[in-house]
Design a protein around this motif. Structure first.
Motif, PDB file in Angstrom:
ATOM      1  N   LEU A 193       0.822  -1.206   0.000  1.00  0.00           N
ATOM      2  CA  LEU A 193       0.000   0.000   0.000  1.00  0.00           C
ATOM      3  C   LEU A 193       0.854   1.252   0.000  1.00  0.00           C
ATOM      4  O   LEU A 193       0.506   2.255  -0.611  1.00  0.00           O
ATOM      5  CB  LEU A 193      -0.932  -0.022   1.217  1.00  0.00           C
ATOM      6  N   LEU A 194       1.984   1.182   0.681  1.00  0.00           N
ATOM      7  CA  LEU A 194       2.896   2.320   0.673  1.00  0.00           C
ATOM      8  C   LEU A 194       3.349   2.618  -0.743  1.00  0.00           C
ATOM      9  O   LEU A 194       3.419   3.759  -1.176  1.00  0.00           O
ATOM     10  CB  LEU A 194       4.101   2.015   1.565  1.00  0.00           C
ATOM     11  N   CYS A 195       3.634   1.571  -1.498  1.00  0.00           N
ATOM     12  CA  CYS A 195       4.065   1.769  -2.882  1.00  0.00           C
ATOM     13  C   CYS A 195       2.940   2.350  -3.733  1.00  0.00           C
ATOM     14  O   CYS A 195       3.176   3.150  -4.620  1.00  0.00           O
ATOM     15  CB  CYS A 195       4.526   0.445  -3.476  1.00  0.00           C
ATOM     16  N   ALA A 196       1.712   1.940  -3.442  1.00  0.00           N
ATOM     17  CA  ALA A 196       0.580   2.490  -4.185  1.00  0.00           C
ATOM     18  C   ALA A 196       0.484   3.992  -4.002  1.00  0.00           C
ATOM     19  O   ALA A 196       0.106   4.725  -4.910  1.00  0.00           O
ATOM     20  CB  ALA A 196      -0.719   1.824  -3.730  1.00  0.00           C
ATOM     21  N   LEU A 197       0.846   4.456  -2.821  1.00  0.00           N
ATOM     22  CA  LEU A 197       0.822   5.886  -2.578  1.00  0.00           C
ATOM     23  C   LEU A 197       2.030   6.590  -3.155  1.00  0.00           C
ATOM     24  O   LEU A 197       1.970   7.732  -3.566  1.00  0.00           O
ATOM     25  CB  LEU A 197       0.750   6.157  -1.071  1.00  0.00           C
ATOM     26  N   LEU A 198       3.152   5.899  -3.176  1.00  0.00           N
ATOM     27  CA  LEU A 198       4.364   6.518  -3.706  1.00  0.00           C
ATOM     28  C   LEU A 198       4.273   6.716  -5.209  1.00  0.00           C
ATOM     29  O   LEU A 198       4.776   7.688  -5.756  1.00  0.00           O
ATOM     30  CB  LEU A 198       5.586   5.655  -3.380  1.00  0.00           C
ATOM     31  N   LEU A 199       3.595   5.813  -5.898  1.00  0.00           N
ATOM     32  CA  LEU A 199       3.546   5.855  -7.354  1.00  0.00           C
ATOM     33  C   LEU A 199       3.048   7.182  -7.905  1.00  0.00           C
ATOM     34  O   LEU A 199       3.685   7.766  -8.783  1.00  0.00           O
ATOM     35  CB  LEU A 199       2.676   4.705  -7.878  1.00  0.00           C
ATOM     36  N   PRO A 200       1.920   7.736  -7.426  1.00  0.00           N
ATOM     37  CA  PRO A 200       1.491   9.025  -7.969  1.00  0.00           C
ATOM     38  C   PRO A 200       2.532  10.118  -7.762  1.00  0.00           C
ATOM     39  O   PRO A 200       2.714  10.976  -8.611  1.00  0.00           O
ATOM     40  CB  PRO A 200       0.201   9.318  -7.189  1.00  0.00           C
ATOM     41  N   GLY A 201       3.176  10.098  -6.607  1.00  0.00           N
ATOM     42  CA  GLY A 201       4.201  11.103  -6.359  1.00  0.00           C
ATOM     43  C   GLY A 201       5.347  10.984  -7.326  1.00  0.00           C
ATOM     44  O   GLY A 201       5.858  11.978  -7.851  1.00  0.00           O
TER      45      GLY A 201
ATOM     46  N   ALA B 199      -8.043   7.932  -4.428  1.00  0.00           N
ATOM     47  CA  ALA B 199      -8.108   6.499  -4.734  1.00  0.00           C
ATOM     48  C   ALA B 199      -6.828   5.764  -4.361  1.00  0.00           C
ATOM     49  O   ALA B 199      -6.868   4.609  -3.933  1.00  0.00           O
ATOM     50  CB  ALA B 199      -8.412   6.310  -6.225  1.00  0.00           C
ATOM     51  N   ALA B 200      -5.681   6.405  -4.508  1.00  0.00           N
ATOM     52  CA  ALA B 200      -4.417   5.736  -4.214  1.00  0.00           C
ATOM     53  C   ALA B 200      -4.223   5.483  -2.726  1.00  0.00           C
ATOM     54  O   ALA B 200      -3.392   4.665  -2.338  1.00  0.00           O
ATOM     55  CB  ALA B 200      -3.243   6.563  -4.742  1.00  0.00           C
ATOM     56  N   GLY B 201      -4.988   6.169  -1.896  1.00  0.00           N
ATOM     57  CA  GLY B 201      -4.839   6.002  -0.451  1.00  0.00           C
ATOM     58  C   GLY B 201      -5.765   4.967   0.146  1.00  0.00           C
ATOM     59  O   GLY B 201      -5.742   4.750   1.359  1.00  0.00           O
ATOM     60  N   TYR B 202      -6.558   4.283  -0.701  1.00  0.00           N
ATOM     61  CA  TYR B 202      -7.513   3.312  -0.174  1.00  0.00           C
ATOM     62  C   TYR B 202      -6.794   2.200   0.575  1.00  0.00           C
ATOM     63  O   TYR B 202      -5.896   1.543   0.033  1.00  0.00           O
ATOM     64  CB  TYR B 202      -8.359   2.723  -1.308  1.00  0.00           C
ATOM     65  N   GLY B 203      -7.185   1.968   1.826  1.00  0.00           N
ATOM     66  CA  GLY B 203      -6.597   0.910   2.622  1.00  0.00           C
ATOM     67  C   GLY B 203      -5.228   1.210   3.195  1.00  0.00           C
ATOM     68  O   GLY B 203      -4.637   0.363   3.855  1.00  0.00           O
ATOM     69  N   MET B 204      -4.718   2.427   2.940  1.00  0.00           N
ATOM     70  CA  MET B 204      -3.375   2.762   3.402  1.00  0.00           C
ATOM     71  C   MET B 204      -3.360   3.033   4.903  1.00  0.00           C
ATOM     72  O   MET B 204      -4.295   3.591   5.458  1.00  0.00           O
ATOM     73  CB  MET B 204      -2.867   3.996   2.658  1.00  0.00           C
ATOM     74  N   GLU B 205      -2.291   2.636   5.560  1.00  0.00           N
ATOM     75  CA  GLU B 205      -2.093   2.918   6.984  1.00  0.00           C
ATOM     76  C   GLU B 205      -0.658   3.385   7.188  1.00  0.00           C
ATOM     77  O   GLU B 205       0.277   2.615   6.950  1.00  0.00           O
ATOM     78  CB  GLU B 205      -2.378   1.658   7.816  1.00  0.00           C
ATOM     79  N   PRO B 206      -0.447   4.658   7.563  1.00  0.00           N
ATOM     80  CA  PRO B 206      -1.480   5.654   7.851  1.00  0.00           C
ATOM     81  C   PRO B 206      -2.138   6.194   6.595  1.00  0.00           C
ATOM     82  O   PRO B 206      -1.524   6.201   5.525  1.00  0.00           O
ATOM     83  CB  PRO B 206      -0.690   6.753   8.564  1.00  0.00           C
ATOM     84  N   ARG B 207      -3.378   6.630   6.729  1.00  0.00           N
ATOM     85  CA  ARG B 207      -4.111   7.192   5.615  1.00  0.00           C
ATOM     86  C   ARG B 207      -3.513   8.532   5.213  1.00  0.00           C
ATOM     87  O   ARG B 207      -2.916   9.223   6.029  1.00  0.00           O
ATOM     88  CB  ARG B 207      -5.574   7.414   6.011  1.00  0.00           C
ATOM     89  N   PRO B 208      -3.682   8.930   3.959  1.00  0.00           N
ATOM     90  CA  PRO B 208      -3.272  10.282   3.569  1.00  0.00           C
ATOM     91  C   PRO B 208      -3.970  11.320   4.447  1.00  0.00           C
ATOM     92  O   PRO B 208      -5.121  11.139   4.854  1.00  0.00           O
ATOM     93  CB  PRO B 208      -3.740  10.380   2.114  1.00  0.00           C
ATOM     94  N   ALA B 209      -3.293  12.384   4.736  1.00  0.00           N
ATOM     95  CA  ALA B 209      -3.814  13.386   5.660  1.00  0.00           C
ATOM     96  C   ALA B 209      -5.043  14.090   5.105  1.00  0.00           C
ATOM     97  O   ALA B 209      -5.152  14.339   3.901  1.00  0.00           O
ATOM     98  CB  ALA B 209      -2.732  14.414   5.970  1.00  0.00           C
ATOM     99  N   ASN B 210      -5.975  14.401   5.998  1.00  0.00           N
ATOM    100  CA  ASN B 210      -7.102  15.273   5.687  1.00  0.00           C
ATOM    101  C   ASN B 210      -6.591  16.698   5.861  1.00  0.00           C
ATOM    102  O   ASN B 210      -6.484  17.200   6.985  1.00  0.00           O
ATOM    103  CB  ASN B 210      -8.262  14.976   6.633  1.00  0.00           C
ATOM    104  N   LEU B 211      -6.272  17.338   4.769  1.00  0.00           N
ATOM    105  CA  LEU B 211      -5.634  18.654   4.818  1.00  0.00           C
ATOM    106  C   LEU B 211      -6.622  19.786   5.025  1.00  0.00           C
ATOM    107  O   LEU B 211      -6.221  20.911   5.331  1.00  0.00           O
ATOM    108  CB  LEU B 211      -4.846  18.885   3.528  1.00  0.00           C
ATOM    109  N   ALA B 212      -7.918  19.490   4.865  1.00  0.00           N
ATOM    110  CA  ALA B 212      -8.925  20.543   4.942  1.00  0.00           C
ATOM    111  C   ALA B 212      -9.552  20.682   6.320  1.00  0.00           C
ATOM    112  O   ALA B 212      -9.936  21.781   6.715  1.00  0.00           O
ATOM    113  CB  ALA B 212     -10.018  20.292   3.904  1.00  0.00           C
ATOM    114  N   ASP B 213      -9.675  19.581   7.049  1.00  0.00           N
ATOM    115  CA  ASP B 213     -10.409  19.606   8.312  1.00  0.00           C
ATOM    116  C   ASP B 213      -9.541  19.346   9.542  1.00  0.00           C
ATOM    117  O   ASP B 213      -9.956  19.648  10.661  1.00  0.00           O
ATOM    118  CB  ASP B 213     -11.531  18.554   8.302  1.00  0.00           C
ATOM    119  N   GLN B 214      -8.374  18.748   9.344  1.00  0.00           N
ATOM    120  CA  GLN B 214      -7.549  18.357  10.477  1.00  0.00           C
ATOM    121  C   GLN B 214      -6.179  19.024  10.396  1.00  0.00           C
ATOM    122  O   GLN B 214      -5.610  19.153   9.307  1.00  0.00           O
ATOM    123  CB  GLN B 214      -7.375  16.833  10.502  1.00  0.00           C
TER     124      GLN B 214
END
Length: 268
Positions: free
Chosen positions: A7-15, A79-94
Motif C-alpha cells: 500500500l505504501l508503494c501504491a501511494l508513492l507511485l502518484p508522487g 483512490a491511491a490512499g484506499y486501505g493505506m495505513e497511515p491514511r493520507p492526511a485530511n488537509l482541509a479539516d484536520q
C-alpha cells in the motif's frame, strides 16, 4: 511482502509520476529518499512572489501532484490512499502533524514547505525535493489556505551550545522514562526511535517543537516542561536516532519504493 508495504508503494507511485517529467537522473533526490536518505528541507531563501501568486500556482499544482492521495477535496480520500495505513492526511479539516504552531492555529508555509520537500519516511508521502523550489512554496501556500485555524506566532527556539553533551543526554534519558516516552516508543504504540528514520527531522528546533506541541491526531500530547528539560529530551532523542544515512527503513520497503520509481522512469 507485507500488505502495508504494498500500500505504501501504491501511494508513492502518484508522487513519482508527478515528478517524473524527465529521465530518471533528473529526480535523484526522490531516489535517494526511497533509499532511506534524510533530505534537507530548508529553502534557499524566502517565498518568491506574492502570496496571491503562490496560492494560484499551488492550486494549479495540487491536482496533478496531490489529488490521487489526498483527494479532490483534500480530505484524504484519494483512490491511491484506499486501505493505506497511515491514511493520507485530511488537509482541509484536520491540523497537519508536523508544525511549529499549536494545533489550534494554521501551520506556517515553512512547516509545509519542509514536509513537501523531504517527505515523511514510513508513510506514503514522498519527497518532492526535485520539484522547483518555487512550486514547493506554492503548494505550501495552497495547503496552508486549506488548513483550519488562524495565524499564530511559530516556535523558533535556539538550541543551547551544549545540546549534544553527555550531561544533557543523561538527563534527557531519565526524563524520557519519567515522562512516559519509553512506554510508547517501543515500536508498537509509537515508532522505536532507535530503529527508524524520523518522519520529520532530527533538527534540534523541530524536535523541540514536536515535544512541546505534540502531534495532532496521535497520542503524542503537548508537554509543558521548562525549556532546559525540553532541550535535555531533544539531546537524548538525537542520541538514539539512527545515524544520518544509515539504513533506517525496512529492506522490503526500500526495494519496493525503488522499483516503483524505476518503473516510472522506464516508462516515460
Amino acid at each position: 511482502m507485507p500488505v502495508r508495504l504494498l500500500l505504501l508503494c501504491a501511494l508513492l507511485l502518484p508522487g513519482a509520476l508527478a515528478l517524473a517529467q524527465a529521465p530518471a537522473q533528473d529526480f535523484p533526490l526522490l531516489r535517494a529518499w526511497a533509499g532511506g536518505a534524510e533530505l534537507d528541507g530548508e529553502p534557499s531563501g524566502p517565498p518568491p512572489g506574492s502570496h496571491e501568486e503562490r496560492l494560484a500556482r499551488g492550486k494549479e499544482l495540487f491536482g496533478p501532484t496531490c489529488v490521487r492521495c489526498h483527494g479532490f477535496d483534500a480530505r484524504g480520500g484519494g483512490a491511491a490512499g484506499y486501505g493505506m495505513e497511515p491514511r493520507p492526511a485530511n488537509l482541509a479539516d484536520q491540523p497537519v502533524k508536523f508544525r511549529s504552531t499549536p494545533a489550534s492555529a494554521k501551520p506556517t508555509e515553512l512547516d509545509l514547505f519542509r514536509t513537501i520537500t523531504r517527505g515523511l519516511h514510513g508513510t506514503g508521502m514522498p519527497a518532492y525535493a526535485d520539484l522547483p523550489e518555487a512550486d514547493r512554496w506554492a503548494l505550501a501556500a495552497y495547503v496552508r489556505s486549506l488548513q483550519p485555524g488562524s495565524d499564530a506566532e511559530p516556535l523558533a527556539p535556539t538550541p543551547p551550545p551544549d545540546l549534544d553533551t553527555a550531561p544533557r543526554i543523561t538527563r534527557g534519558g531519565k526524563l524520557f522514562a519519567a515522562e512516559g516516552c519509553a512506554a510508547c516508543h517501543t515500536g508498537a504504540a509509537a515508532p522505536d526511535l532507535a530503529k527508524r528514520i524520523p518522519k520529520r527531522s532530527r533538527a534540534p528546533a523541530e524536535l523541540y517543537a514536536t515535544i512541546t506541541l505534540g502531534l495532532p491526531g496521535t497520542a503524542m500530547a503537548p508537554r509543558a516542561l521548562p525549556a532546559g528539560d525540553l532541550w535535555d529530551l531533544v539531546a537524548y532523542v538525537r542520541s538514539i536516532l539512527p545515524a544520518p544515512g544509515s539504513q533506517g527503513i525496512h529492506t522490503q520497503e526500500q526495494e519496493a519504493m525503488t522499483q516503483v520509481i524505476d518503473s516510472c522512469a522506464n516508462n516515460l
